[in-house]
Scaffold this active site. Structure first.
Site, PDB file in Angstrom:
ATOM      1  N   HIS A   1      26.160 -31.727  53.402  1.00 43.82           N
ATOM      2  CA  HIS A   1      27.202 -30.851  53.950  1.00 43.82           C
ATOM      3  C   HIS A   1      26.607 -29.874  54.957  1.00 43.82           C
ATOM      4  O   HIS A   1      27.189 -29.615  56.007  1.00 43.82           O
ATOM      5  CB  HIS A   1      27.845 -30.009  52.839  1.00 43.82           C
ATOM      6  CG  HIS A   1      28.500 -30.791  51.744  1.00 43.82           C
ATOM      7  ND1 HIS A   1      28.028 -30.812  50.457  1.00 43.82           N
ATOM      8  CD2 HIS A   1      29.609 -31.564  51.742  1.00 43.82           C
ATOM      9  CE1 HIS A   1      28.816 -31.542  49.698  1.00 43.82           C
ATOM     10  NE2 HIS A   1      29.782 -32.026  50.454  1.00 43.82           N
TER      11      HIS A   1
ATOM     12  N   GLN B   1      43.324 -37.385  46.287  1.00 45.67           N
ATOM     13  CA  GLN B   1      42.401 -38.490  46.565  1.00 45.67           C
ATOM     14  C   GLN B   1      41.651 -38.986  45.334  1.00 45.67           C
ATOM     15  O   GLN B   1      40.774 -39.829  45.439  1.00 45.67           O
ATOM     16  CB  GLN B   1      41.438 -38.111  47.690  1.00 45.67           C
ATOM     17  CG  GLN B   1      40.420 -37.040  47.352  1.00 45.67           C
ATOM     18  CD  GLN B   1      39.703 -36.553  48.598  1.00 45.67           C
ATOM     19  OE1 GLN B   1      40.272 -35.873  49.449  1.00 45.67           O
ATOM     20  NE2 GLN B   1      38.429 -36.914  48.731  1.00 45.67           N
TER      21      GLN B   1
ATOM     22  N   GLY C   1      30.574 -37.011  57.538  1.00 49.24           N
ATOM     23  CA  GLY C   1      29.293 -37.662  57.286  1.00 49.24           C
ATOM     24  C   GLY C   1      29.418 -39.174  57.307  1.00 49.24           C
ATOM     25  O   GLY C   1      30.373 -39.739  56.765  1.00 49.24           O
TER      26      GLY C   1
ATOM     27  N   SER D   1      24.720 -36.421  47.375  1.00 47.86           N
ATOM     28  CA  SER D   1      26.130 -36.420  46.984  1.00 47.86           C
ATOM     29  C   SER D   1      26.321 -35.379  45.888  1.00 47.86           C
ATOM     30  O   SER D   1      25.435 -35.203  45.034  1.00 47.86           O
ATOM     31  CB  SER D   1      26.519 -37.800  46.457  1.00 47.86           C
ATOM     32  OG  SER D   1      27.736 -37.716  45.742  1.00 47.86           O
TER      33      SER D   1
HETATM   34  P1  AMP Z   1      32.589 -34.298  50.143  1.00 50.95           P
HETATM   35  O1  AMP Z   1      32.403 -32.863  49.765  1.00 50.95           O
HETATM   36  O2  AMP Z   1      31.802 -35.239  49.298  1.00 50.95           O
HETATM   37  O3  AMP Z   1      34.027 -34.675  50.318  1.00 50.95           O
HETATM   38  O4  AMP Z   1      31.932 -34.431  51.588  1.00 50.95           O
HETATM   39  C1  AMP Z   1      32.333 -33.618  52.645  1.00 50.95           C
HETATM   40  C2  AMP Z   1      31.747 -34.153  53.931  1.00 50.95           C
HETATM   41  O5  AMP Z   1      30.327 -34.166  53.835  1.00 50.95           O
HETATM   42  C3  AMP Z   1      32.177 -35.601  54.220  1.00 50.95           C
HETATM   43  O6  AMP Z   1      32.394 -35.750  55.612  1.00 50.95           O
HETATM   44  C4  AMP Z   1      30.984 -36.385  53.767  1.00 50.95           C
HETATM   45  O7  AMP Z   1      30.845 -37.628  54.425  1.00 50.95           O
HETATM   46  C5  AMP Z   1      29.856 -35.459  54.139  1.00 50.95           C
HETATM   47  N1  AMP Z   1      28.661 -35.777  53.360  1.00 50.95           N
HETATM   48  C6  AMP Z   1      28.570 -35.903  52.010  1.00 50.95           C
HETATM   49  N2  AMP Z   1      27.329 -36.277  51.661  1.00 50.95           N
HETATM   50  C7  AMP Z   1      26.618 -36.404  52.805  1.00 50.95           C
HETATM   51  C8  AMP Z   1      25.276 -36.779  53.109  1.00 50.95           C
HETATM   52  N3  AMP Z   1      24.402 -37.106  52.159  1.00 50.95           N
HETATM   53  N4  AMP Z   1      24.900 -36.807  54.406  1.00 50.95           N
HETATM   54  C9  AMP Z   1      25.775 -36.493  55.389  1.00 50.95           C
HETATM   55  N5  AMP Z   1      27.056 -36.124  55.168  1.00 50.95           N
HETATM   56  C10 AMP Z   1      27.478 -36.096  53.891  1.00 50.95           C
END
Ligand code: AMP
Length: 290
Positions: free
Chosen positions: A35, A59, A145, A183
């Site tokens: 993030h 979701q 991401g 993650s």
């Molecule tokens: P999330 O909080 O998991 O919904 O992720 C929020 C944003 O962060 C999304 O656009 C994800 O693709 C991005 N993201 C999550 N993990 C990673 C990572 N390891 N590298 C790059 N972007 C990420």
């Protein structure tokens, strides 16, 4: 940095600064380096950066991890501020869906495969909340991401189809030292599962090397190559292994033509993990509506 919970307050705050280039980084919080890389990229390119933290119930499917999804707003606020965010937007479910959610944004085709097949309705929830965030924040650029490559493809399609005046920027996947894609869900892994999890990217990297050496020329061969290796990993259950065109996500025969994606989803214990590589390898993309 400002923390704002109400939509009206956020709009009031942003209104006097509309001439400034505004970046949006949508997240579900529990921020990690993945993030933060998006926030840093947004801060580099934009004069004002909004990071949203919203665990979007739409979701999550029944029986998924909505209730146990990790949360730590205080820490998120500190980390987002240090990475260059100006505003942390943290609406509650009642603020985002005060009358329930009777409008759904659905992108067809792209969403019925990969994670869309395993998680029916997931991308409807994603597209609906992201389109709400685009309307609420009206960003010039939005950062996503590549780790969630199908999500990037879906959002890019939505932006084109609905003429959102926003540039979608996709940023490279940030990984742990052993290659595991960062993650928020990695905290669910037991120490043993955490060790096992490195097999995902290790295998994708091996497949990338084989492809670059000219030893994997067809999508079906690449799928078989990845599957065989993952099937040997103890305690790991394959959800899917697919090699498709990217960002169209259509079936492919040969791998020497346009861009493709090798995408995997597995279960390790109770944790679902996804990862992907884009071939030929690239450093993120940009896309605007016509
Ligand atoms: P999330 O909080 O998991 O919904 O992720 C929020 C944003 O962060 C999304 O656009 C994800 O693709 C991005 N993201 C999550 N993990 C990673 C990572 N390891 N590298 C790059 N972007 C990420």
């Amino acid at each position: 940095m400002q923390k704002i919970e109400r939509i009206a307050q956020l709009r009031d705050f942003l209104r006097p600064h509309r001439e400034r280039r505004l970046g949006l980084v949508p997240t579900m919080g529990y921020l990690h380096e993945g993030h933060l890389s998006l926030i840093r990229q947004a801060a580099k390119e934009c004069e004002q950066v909004v990071v949203s933290v919203f665990v979007n119930p739409l979701q999550f499917g029944p029986g998924e991890d909505l209730d146990r999804y990790p949360r730590d707003l205080e820490r998120d606020q500190k980390l987002a501020g240090e990475a260059g965010a100006d505003i942390l937007f943290t609406p509650g479910v009642g603020e985002m869906y005060p009358n329930g959610a009777k409008t759904t944004v659905r992108i067809t085709g792209l969403t019925d495969r990969l994670c869309g097949a395993s998680r029916p309705g997931h991308f409807d929830g994603v597209a609906t909340v992201v389109s709400k965030l685009f309307h609420i924040v009206e960003p010039d650029r939005a950062y996503f991401g590549q780790k969630d490559a199908q999500q990037v493809a879906v959002i890019q399609q939505m932006v084109q189809d609905l003429n959102f005046p926003v540039e979608v920027v996709s940023c490279p996947t940030v990984r742990e030292a052993d290659g595991l894609a960062m993650s928020s869900r990695n905290v669910y892994l037991s120490p043993e599962e955490r060790k096992q999890a490195a097999i995902l990217y290790k295998t994708l990297r091996e497949a990338t090397r084989e492809r670059e050496a000219g030893r994997l020329c067809r999508a079906a061969e690449a799928v078989q190559f990845i599957r065989e290796r993952l099937e040997k990993a103890e305690g790991l259950l394959i959800d899917y292994v697919e090699v498709l065109s990217y960002p169209e996500l259509e079936p492919l025969d040969r791998l020497d033509g346009d861009r493709s994606i090798a995408a995997v989803a597995v279960r390790l214990g109770s944790t679902r993990l996804i990862d992907n590589v884009i071939w030929p390898q690239e450093e993120g993309t940009r896309c605007t509506s016509p």
